[in-house]
Design a protein around this motif. Structure first.
Motif, short mmCIF file in Angstrom:
data_model
loop_
_atom_site.label_atom_id
_atom_site.label_comp_id
_atom_site.label_asym_id
_atom_site.label_seq_id
_atom_site.Cartn_x
_atom_site.Cartn_y
_atom_site.Cartn_z
N ASP A 1 65.22 8.15 40.04
CA ASP A 1 65.94 8.41 38.79
C ASP A 1 66.40 9.86 38.78
O ASP A 1 65.62 10.78 39.07
CB ASP A 1 65.03 8.14 37.60
CG ASP A 1 65.75 8.34 36.28
OD1 ASP A 1 66.95 8.04 36.22
OD2 ASP A 1 65.12 8.81 35.32
N ARG B 1 67.70 13.22 36.90
CA ARG B 1 67.64 13.94 35.61
C ARG B 1 68.67 15.07 35.67
O ARG B 1 68.56 15.97 36.52
CB ARG B 1 66.24 14.51 35.38
CG ARG B 1 65.11 13.50 35.56
CD ARG B 1 65.04 12.50 34.45
NE ARG B 1 64.02 11.49 34.69
CZ ARG B 1 62.74 11.63 34.35
NH1 ARG B 1 62.32 12.75 33.78
NH2 ARG B 1 61.89 10.66 34.59
N TYR C 1 70.47 19.34 38.47
CA TYR C 1 69.81 18.03 38.46
C TYR C 1 68.60 18.05 39.39
O TYR C 1 68.43 18.93 40.25
CB TYR C 1 70.79 16.94 38.90
CG TYR C 1 71.14 16.96 40.36
CD1 TYR C 1 70.42 16.21 41.29
CD2 TYR C 1 72.20 17.75 40.84
CE1 TYR C 1 70.73 16.23 42.63
CE2 TYR C 1 72.51 17.78 42.18
CZ TYR C 1 71.77 17.02 43.08
OH TYR C 1 72.07 17.06 44.41
#
Length: 672
Positions: free
Chosen positions: A187, A189, A213
């Motif tokens: 995932d 971020r 990120y």
């Protein structure tokens, strides 16, 4: 004149007379010689035994009294063990095998034709039920074997073979779904307006096109084995199982799978040994009555009024053959179910499933008891329970029996424990082979940088989450030469506590005295306090992290990389890559030869050894193969020959392999 009790037992042996005299409720002959006086024998009531011992103990010291009483008790125990050795006993189980055996012990039916027909039908039903439960146990065990072979084992192998056909055969990257199945999900971020400042003043920040990120490992946002859950990828599964090796420490940092696996296998092997011992005892009883029958041919089972139970004194021919048939059937069931159980537990990857699967296997072994209790009449069940334990002479000497008393527990325990350790070792070796294949595919089977298919890159999110890197498109300050990514633990609500440059002195011993980088296999581990803050301690993760560091190019930039050529999905990607031709020649040469020689869907492919010196050398040269300037396009240098595998031998067969497997892959896609 003999008493009525003595006349009733005139045909018994002297030992039986002694046992009967001791068991009479009236008086008990207690000899004072047991306590030092050899002249008198005092018959006393059992109710006064305690008072007698109290009176005798008054005439000697308590220590002497306890010593002599202990000596007498020990002698009684020895006599009891000798009697059991001479005449062992087996109590028939409440199952369908024993029911069929006992039903055929009755010599013949008496009464009307209808009663004879019903009795014969009872014998036939008992034998058919024995065969039926054997069929059911075998069928259930065979279905478990098919499930293990077609699901537990093949699922991971099929995914790896598909990925190898695509990556090695067609020279393409893994599709998104296959990459997630093998390497897991990650995932991203993003911080569109965020920035990260290093201790030397270097600032990493977002711009209008790309944010600051980082990636996290799903599902638990961590690479710790305890946070991976039960639905894991192939890489996580193999790493989870091999994490602890062959360990018996339940309090270590690992998931505790190793010690639980060894304990479950140990208990399962002991369960199978229990089945075999029951079969051996049953066979010894049949062999004894074959050689030494104590009853007539028409009275193999009689009623003992003194015990108020039935007593088996011999065997009928039908009971003899039924008994041996039951032995063969139970031996086959125990052997087959034992092997299937070891196979099922070998491929079980979840700790809770280890316990549940072992209970399901015991259920198969207990199926004959369950069906007997559910289907047989109360009369049949009570008749079987009213049979006295069958006495027979064991075919062993007293010395062997005494040695067996102390040696058998040690022998069985050592054998089962050694077998459990061996199975754990084989499981680790098997999973390490799959782990190496999955690691190589995840490191070199991801989507390459945009417009450069000659490069091999890891799956997007793998190296970023392993190294806990934060990446940004803009880097300003004195540390800009270290690239667009740094190692940090900065999050949404807290600032960084740990900051390292990937291209710096991340590991002790990365460089020699002249500043040249050493091979990653010679690097030391990070200090324990720093390692615990950033990463979980794991052998295969350490290997992947060091190889990711070797594949990092500080001269590169972050980009929006296309994940799959058939899908328009893109993701943020950091500059991790290596020369494809060089890496494939070193890493996948054995795999490629194995796939060519083996038939399709054989699930047999050569192993990958990331610790091989040629692979280590190729990974160490990743930084020299493709140089990327921040304001200029890629410049790929020509790869020199590798001593391990000649690249010239790779090119021609590789093109033939690519054409052949691309056609087969396209045909399979059209058919599906």
């Amino acid at each position: 004149a003999a008493s009525p009790g003595a006349m009733a037992h005139t045909n018994r042996t002297d030992n039986e007379d002694a046992v009967l005299r001791d068991s009479r409720p009236s008086t008990s002959p207690v000899s004072s010689s047991d306590f030092g006086d050899e002249q008198n024998t005092i018959p006393i009531p059992h109710s006064e035994t305690e008072g007698y011992f109290t009176r005798v103990s008054r005439h000697m010291q308590p220590e002497e009294f306890d010593r002599r009483l202990t000596t007498r008790t020990w002698k009684n125990i020895q006599d009891y063990e000798d009697k059991l050795n001479d005449e062992a006993g087996i109590e028939l189980e409440q199952d369908l095998f024993s029911n069929a055996f006992v039903s055929l012990l009755i010599a013949g039916a008496r009464g009307s034709l209808l009663e004879q027909a019903l009795d014969k039908a009872q014998y036939i039903v008992a034998v058919l039920m024995m065969l039926w439960v054997f069929f059911m146990q075998t069928l259930m065990a065979n279905e478990i074997k098919r499930i293990v072979w077609n699901n537990y084992r093949v699922t991971d192998l099929e995914a790896l073979q598909r990925a190898l056909e695509i990556v090695v055969g067609t020279n393409d990257s893994m599709p998104i779904g296959l990459a997630e199945q093998i390497c897991g999900e990650y995932d991203v971020r993003e911080f569109p307006s965020g920035k990260l400042q290093m201790s030397d003043g270097t600032v990493l920040r977002a711009n209008n096109d790309l944010p600051l990120y980082y990636y996290t490992k799903l599902p638990g946002a961590s690479w710790k084995p305890s946070a991976l859950g039960d639905e894991r990828s192939v890489l996580d599964d193999m790493g989870y199982i091999t994490n602890e090796g062959v360990s018996l420490n339940p309090f270590g940092d690992g998931p505790g799978y190793s010690v639980l696996f060894i304990v479950v296998i140990f208990v399962w092997l002991c369960t199978i040994i229990v089945e075999f011992r029951k079969v051996i005892n049953f066979g010894s009883m049949i062999a004894h009555f074959t050689r030494h029958p104590t009853g007539g041919p028409n009275t193999p089972i009689v009623w003992d009024e003194s015990l108020e139970k039935f007593r088996v004194t011999g065997l009928t021919p039908a009971a003899f053959w039924c008994g041996y048939a039951a032995m063969v059937l139970r031996t086959c069931v125990a052997t087959f179910v034992g092997w299937v159980g070891c196979l099922l537990l070998f491929y079980t990857k979840v700790k809770l499933d280890l316990i549940f699967n072992s209970l399901a296997l015991v259920f198969i072994l207990e199926l004959d008891n369950i069906l007997f209790a559910a289907t047989m009449s109360v009369l049949s069940q009570n008749f079987l329970s009213d049979i006295e334990p069958i006495r027979y002479q064991q075919p062993m000497s007293k010395a062997v029996a005494k040695l067996q008393k102390s040696g058998l527990p040690v022998f069985v325990g050592v054998c089962c424990f050694t077998a459990a350790l061996f199975m754990r070792y084989e499981q680790v070796v098997y999973c390490q082979g799959l782990l190496s294949q999955a690691s190589a595919l995840c490191l070199f089977g991801g989507p390459p940088p945009t417009g450069h298919p000659e490069l091999a890159a890891p799956v997007v999110g793998l190296c970023e989450s392993l190294l806990s890197v934060r990446c940004a498109p803009v880097v300003d300050g004195p540390g800009s030469d270290n690239g667009p990514c740094v190692i940090s633990d900065q999050g949404v609500f807290h600032g960084p506590k740990v900051q390292f440059y990937i291209d710096g002195s991340l590991y002790p011993g990365m460089s020699d005295r002249e500043g040249n980088r050493r091979p990653w296999i010679d690097w030391q581990d990070m200090p324990s306090d720093t390692r615990r803050t950033l990463w979980s301690s794991n052998m295969y993760q350490k290997t992947l992290r060091k190889q990711c560091v070797q594949m990092y190019h500080p001269e590169g930039q972050v980009e929006r990389r296309r994940m799959d050529r058939d899908v328009d999905e893109v993701a943020n990607a950091a500059p991790f890559w290596c020369n494809r031709e060089m890496m494939f020649s070193a890493v996948f040469a054995t795999t490629r030869r194995s796939l060519i020689s083996k038939p399709q869907d054989s699930y047999v492919f050569g192993s990958v050894n990331l610790y091989d010196p040629h692979v280590v050398d190729a990974v160490g040269r990743c930084r020299e193969r493709a140089l990327v300037g921040k304001s200029k396009p890629f410049v790929t240098t020509r790869s020199p020959r590798i001593s391990a595998v000649s690249i010239s031998k790779w090119k021609l067969p590789h093109n033939q392999w690519r054409r052949r497997h691309f056609r087969s892959l396209a045909t399979a896609i059209e058919a599906s």
